[in-house]
Write a protein that holds these residues in place. Sequence first.
Motif, mmCIF file in Angstrom:
data_model
loop_
_atom_site.group_PDB
_atom_site.id
_atom_site.type_symbol
_atom_site.label_atom_id
_atom_site.label_comp_id
_atom_site.label_asym_id
_atom_site.label_seq_id
_atom_site.Cartn_x
_atom_site.Cartn_y
_atom_site.Cartn_z
ATOM 1 N N PRO A 295 25.784 8.701 13.973
ATOM 2 C CA PRO A 295 24.415 8.441 14.411
ATOM 3 C C PRO A 295 24.371 7.290 15.403
ATOM 4 O O PRO A 295 25.163 6.358 15.333
ATOM 5 C CB PRO A 295 23.683 8.090 13.100
ATOM 6 C CG PRO A 295 24.756 7.639 12.171
ATOM 7 C CD PRO A 295 25.994 8.411 12.555
ATOM 8 N N ASP B 22 20.210 3.283 17.297
ATOM 9 C CA ASP B 22 18.766 3.361 17.082
ATOM 10 C C ASP B 22 18.437 4.195 15.846
ATOM 11 O O ASP B 22 17.487 3.896 15.122
ATOM 12 C CB ASP B 22 18.076 3.971 18.310
ATOM 13 C CG ASP B 22 18.104 3.021 19.500
ATOM 14 O OD1 ASP B 22 18.394 1.834 19.288
ATOM 15 O OD2 ASP B 22 17.856 3.477 20.627
ATOM 16 N N ASP B 23 19.214 5.281 15.610
ATOM 17 C CA ASP B 23 18.981 6.101 14.421
ATOM 18 C C ASP B 23 19.272 5.306 13.154
ATOM 19 O O ASP B 23 18.547 5.409 12.158
ATOM 20 C CB ASP B 23 19.857 7.352 14.465
ATOM 21 C CG ASP B 23 19.441 8.302 15.576
ATOM 22 O OD1 ASP B 23 18.276 8.203 16.007
ATOM 23 O OD2 ASP B 23 20.272 9.121 16.006
ATOM 24 N N LEU B 24 20.347 4.527 13.173
ATOM 25 C CA LEU B 24 20.682 3.717 12.008
ATOM 26 C C LEU B 24 19.590 2.696 11.721
ATOM 27 O O LEU B 24 19.214 2.472 10.564
ATOM 28 C CB LEU B 24 22.022 3.014 12.231
ATOM 29 C CG LEU B 24 23.264 3.908 12.241
ATOM 30 C CD1 LEU B 24 24.501 3.100 12.605
ATOM 31 C CD2 LEU B 24 23.451 4.568 10.878
ATOM 32 N N ALA C 220 16.441 2.947 12.530
ATOM 33 C CA ALA C 220 15.260 3.651 12.022
ATOM 34 C C ALA C 220 15.434 4.023 10.549
ATOM 35 O O ALA C 220 14.497 3.910 9.756
ATOM 36 C CB ALA C 220 14.990 4.900 12.861
ATOM 37 N N ARG C 221 16.655 4.471 10.194
ATOM 38 C CA ARG C 221 16.901 4.822 8.787
ATOM 39 C C ARG C 221 16.804 3.592 7.901
ATOM 40 O O ARG C 221 16.248 3.644 6.794
ATOM 41 C CB ARG C 221 18.277 5.467 8.661
ATOM 42 C CG ARG C 221 18.402 6.828 9.338
ATOM 43 C CD ARG C 221 19.805 7.389 9.184
ATOM 44 N NE ARG C 221 20.026 8.570 10.015
ATOM 45 C CZ ARG C 221 21.166 9.222 10.088
ATOM 46 N NH1 ARG C 221 22.203 8.808 9.380
ATOM 47 N NH2 ARG C 221 21.290 10.288 10.862
ATOM 48 N N ALA C 222 17.361 2.477 8.369
ATOM 49 C CA ALA C 222 17.294 1.244 7.577
ATOM 50 C C ALA C 222 15.855 0.802 7.399
ATOM 51 O O ALA C 222 15.438 0.405 6.297
ATOM 52 C CB ALA C 222 18.113 0.147 8.264
ATOM 53 N N ALA D 258 13.215 2.700 7.433
ATOM 54 C CA ALA D 258 12.552 3.632 6.509
ATOM 55 C C ALA D 258 12.903 3.318 5.058
ATOM 56 O O ALA D 258 12.052 3.384 4.170
ATOM 57 C CB ALA D 258 12.942 5.064 6.853
ATOM 58 N N LEU D 259 14.161 2.955 4.810
ATOM 59 C CA LEU D 259 14.565 2.590 3.452
ATOM 60 C C LEU D 259 13.820 1.343 2.985
ATOM 61 O O LEU D 259 13.387 1.256 1.833
ATOM 62 C CB LEU D 259 16.077 2.364 3.405
ATOM 63 C CG LEU D 259 16.951 3.615 3.516
ATOM 64 C CD1 LEU D 259 18.422 3.225 3.616
ATOM 65 C CD2 LEU D 259 16.736 4.541 2.326
ATOM 66 N N ASP E 198 10.191 2.260 2.144
ATOM 67 C CA ASP E 198 10.070 2.930 0.847
ATOM 68 C C ASP E 198 10.227 1.942 -0.301
ATOM 69 O O ASP E 198 9.499 2.006 -1.303
ATOM 70 C CB ASP E 198 11.118 4.041 0.729
ATOM 71 C CG ASP E 198 10.771 5.259 1.572
ATOM 72 O OD1 ASP E 198 9.597 5.360 1.984
ATOM 73 O OD2 ASP E 198 11.665 6.091 1.826
ATOM 74 N N CYS F 161 13.577 -1.507 14.501
ATOM 75 C CA CYS F 161 13.767 -0.297 15.306
ATOM 76 C C CYS F 161 12.793 -0.246 16.462
ATOM 77 O O CYS F 161 12.237 0.802 16.773
ATOM 78 C CB CYS F 161 13.632 0.965 14.453
ATOM 79 S SG CYS F 161 12.063 1.075 13.561
#
Length: 283
Positions: free
Chosen positions: A31, A34-36, A38-40, A42-43, A46, A195
């Motif tokens: 990935p 930027d994807d990493l 965004a995932r971080a 999002a985590l 949550d 992000c």
Amino acid sequence: MTTAPTVPDPPRSGLPSAAPRSAAPAPDDRPAPDDLAARAAALVRDAVLGDLARRVVADCGADVGLVGVPDREPAGPAAEGMVLRHWAGTRADLLHGLAVPAGTGLGGRALAERAPSWVPDYRAATTISHHYDAAVTAEDLYAMLTVPLLHHGAVHGVVYASLRAVVPFGDVRIGAVTRLAEAATRALAGAAAWCGPPAAAGPAPRGPAPSAPPAPRLAPPLTRREHEVLRWAATGRTNPEIAAQLGLTCNTVTGYLKSAMHKLGVRNRTELALAARESGLLD
């Protein structure tokens, strides 16, 4: 004996013959940064919002805590709305994943007005719409308070504090829920900063050079156990879950968390998670 006629060679175009095509390189499955990020982010969102729903019940005396997350799908691409993604204390599942367009119900009203809203008896209230009475009745809820998570005019979510009794909301409970919402909003704003859009390529801007970014917060010394408990708490785990995972008692876990909060200068678990990430304790 006759010989076969010779076939003349085709005229040369003067252009070099095309080189054989090489196989295309295999795509990189890793990935992008930027994807990493965004995932971080999002985590973190949550974890923060899940913890917020639980703290409304544990710290503010509510029977049910809910958090709505902005989502335009419930009301259409041009309208504002949210979906209830996090909950604590519920008995049924009618509120789970419930879509709430802006202006509907009590939470939709808080979303639209960008201000807290509350009623002592949801079912008898005349100042709100009653789109969700069936779900509210299934949970046996009456008094309800909703507080938007606001940052620079943008809504990051709406937190609900609900009671299974007809009671007025006093300043103490409203203040407690509002402070939790403010702490969660700060954590969400920090996650969103991870992000942000990358700078566009182009000539260097004219004018004075931008100031250097602030130095990261230095991590205070934590014991090994404090660090372990902190890492689990940052994922949104409850004290009993952390205790079972690490083989400790709930009182011991609480003690480690209070010690970590004191060292990091924070007041609750949401601020603790944000401070720990800013200090690099969760890397």
